[in-house]
Write a protein that holds these residues in place. Structure first.
Motif: not given
Length: 490
Positions: A167-195
């Protein structure tokens, strides 16, 4: 093997430790035998845990896993945090493996070492899950650090080897949480993204409906389900903090009867020793950053533990805190030194074997007539003790190098397992001890504060921690789909 679920963050300090503790408590309340696990931790805030098969010694783990074990209602084990890094310099750390000192490594060397440490991580993983229904795993840093992925043992490297959903945790208090979550999805290799089975948003302030469009955007970019949005957890402030990144926020707030000044040492260790004082209604605890003077109106200065006593002692002088504390003493102020802070209070600290580094000795603050010599053997143990000045029981732990001798040790501050510990000045206003957890003893804390002219005590500190864990768990039950999170464990 127990079922397991893992929380990983989009970055450091997103609140994983508290979330895991809260979920552990929530699972315990459901009647599950739950255990915490963190493959690799980096912190100078360590706890002493049991080493199976060795009743005479303890081992070191991160304070986070100690707190999470409390949330589970069990004794902490070294296998809950098999790899602990304790930073000694900006580029190097002591490496603790399954509770014991493995060696020292510079950051670049440690990356090469990780492959050898995965075996220890997986060995501990098997042991933690032996008698459990559920294991909740905490990651470290971020899985998006793809430059370190090939040798990772803390995030996706572990999750893929152990087949643990994330389960991925994003911190909205520091700002940019949409980019943080979406960016993590974007750059992870498929094997990791599936987890990754979904995500949650942490530290939200205000009307959560205002983030509905944000949740839709994250779903559009990632396809991941949201397990909920967690509000700012006020109860978390009543829990011990592990990472030094939060030190700037660790202030009691508001003018009170007693101000306690705590210099923020560069390699500060076990600063949660101050938490019981922070909980006292009449006590204001102020962590003083480098470059700022110790406040003149402080009635008590506490020098906490340090992972690098000589290095922090030299910085102490660079900041002018040695002059501040001398003036404080002339005004009749009190001083307490704990562990490395105790060593700094003496006339001299010597390190003939260069255990801490290239500087082999440093002049101390001279507030106690003692000297310390660093020695290779490390003392790591939980202890029960008795305060000599107040003749009251104490309970805590020791994690230290060094042997301290001198005339002021003839006035010990405590008796630990029948042996005298620490030192007290002739006027009784300077006290040093190797025992962490000193202020956690409610009776001692009350009498100590009385000796400073402040009404204290009446607080069961351990019970306060238990209540805070219950409160965090209740908030998570209210705002997260805990059934879904636990149900996805495998």
């Amino acid at each position: 093997m127990a079922k397991a679920i893992m929380l990983q963050g989009t970055g450091s300090d997103v609140g994983k430790t508290v979330l895991v503790a809260g979920l552990c408590r929530a699972a315990k309340k459901r009647g599950l035998k739950v255990r915490p696990f963190k493959p690799q931790n980096m912190s100078n805030n360590a706890a002493v845990a049991d080493i199976p098969g060795d009743s005479s010694h303890g081992g070191e783990i991160g304070r986070a896993q100690w707190l999470q074990a409390i949330a589970c209602g069990i004794a902490p084990s070294v296998h809950m945090n098999p790899v602990l890094l304790k930073p000694q310099t900006d580029v190097g750390a002591q490496v603790i493996v399954q509770g014991k000192v493995f060696g020292e490594a510079r950051a670049r060397d440690y990356q090469a070492l990780k492959g050898r440490l995965m075996d220890a991580v997986l060995d501990s993983w098997g042991k933690v899950g032996e008698d459990a229904d559920l294991v909740i795993v905490e990651g470290a840093g971020s899985p998006a650090e793809i430059n370190l992925r090939s040798r990772d043992i803390a995030n996706m490297g572990f999750a893929t080897r152990a087949n643990v959903p994330v389960v991925l945790v994003g911190d909205i208090d520091r700002g940019g949480v949409i980019a943080s979550v979406a960016g993590t999805h974007l750059i992870l290799p498929e094997e990791d993204r599936r987890m990754i089975v979904g995500y949650l948003i942490n530290k939200f302030r205000g009307d959560v409906s205002l983030f509905d469009d944000g949740l839709k955007a994250i779903e559009t970019f990632t396809g991941w389900r949201c397990f909920g949005v967690v509000p700012w957890l006020k109860a978390a402030a009543r829990l011990p903090s592990e990472d030094s990144v939060v030190l700037e926020r660790l202030v009691s707030g508001g003018k009170r009867a007693l101000k306690v000044a705590v210099p923020m040492l560069g390699r500060i260790a076990n600063f949660d020793d101050l938490d019981p004082l922070k909980a006292e209604p009449q006590v204001e605890v102020v962590f003083v950053p480098p470059g700022k003077p110790l406040p003149a109106d402080a009635g008590l200065v506490v020098i906490p533990g340090s992972k690098s006593t000589i290095g922090d002692l030299l910085k102490f002088r660079e900041n002018g805190w040695d002059r501040d504390i001398a003036v404080h003493r002339k005004r009749g102020g009190h001083v307490v030194g704990i562990c490395g802070g105790f060593q700094m209070l003496g006339r001299m600290v010597r390190d003939p074997d260069g255990i801490e580094g290239s500087i082999t000795e440093a002049e101390g603050l001279g507030l106690l007539d003692i000297e310390t010599v660093m020695e290779p053997e490390k003392t790591v143990r939980n202890v029960r003790a008795r305060s000599v000045p107040f003749d009251l029981p104490l309970e805590g732990y020791e994690i230290h190098l060094g042997r301290t001798t001198g005339p002021d040790t003839m006035r010990p501050s405590a008796i630990i397992n029948g042996v005298e510990d620490g030192a007290v000045s002739t006027d009784g206003k300077v006290l040093g001890t190797y025992m962490h957890g000193l202020f956690g003893a409610d009776g001692f804390r009350g009498k100590f504060l009385e000796s400073l002219g402040v009404k204290g005590g009446g607080i069961d500190y351990r019970a306060e921690v238990e209540r805070a864990l219950d409160d965090v768990a209740a908030e998570l039950e209210a705002h997260l789909d805990c059934d879904a999170i636990f149900g996805l464990a495998r």
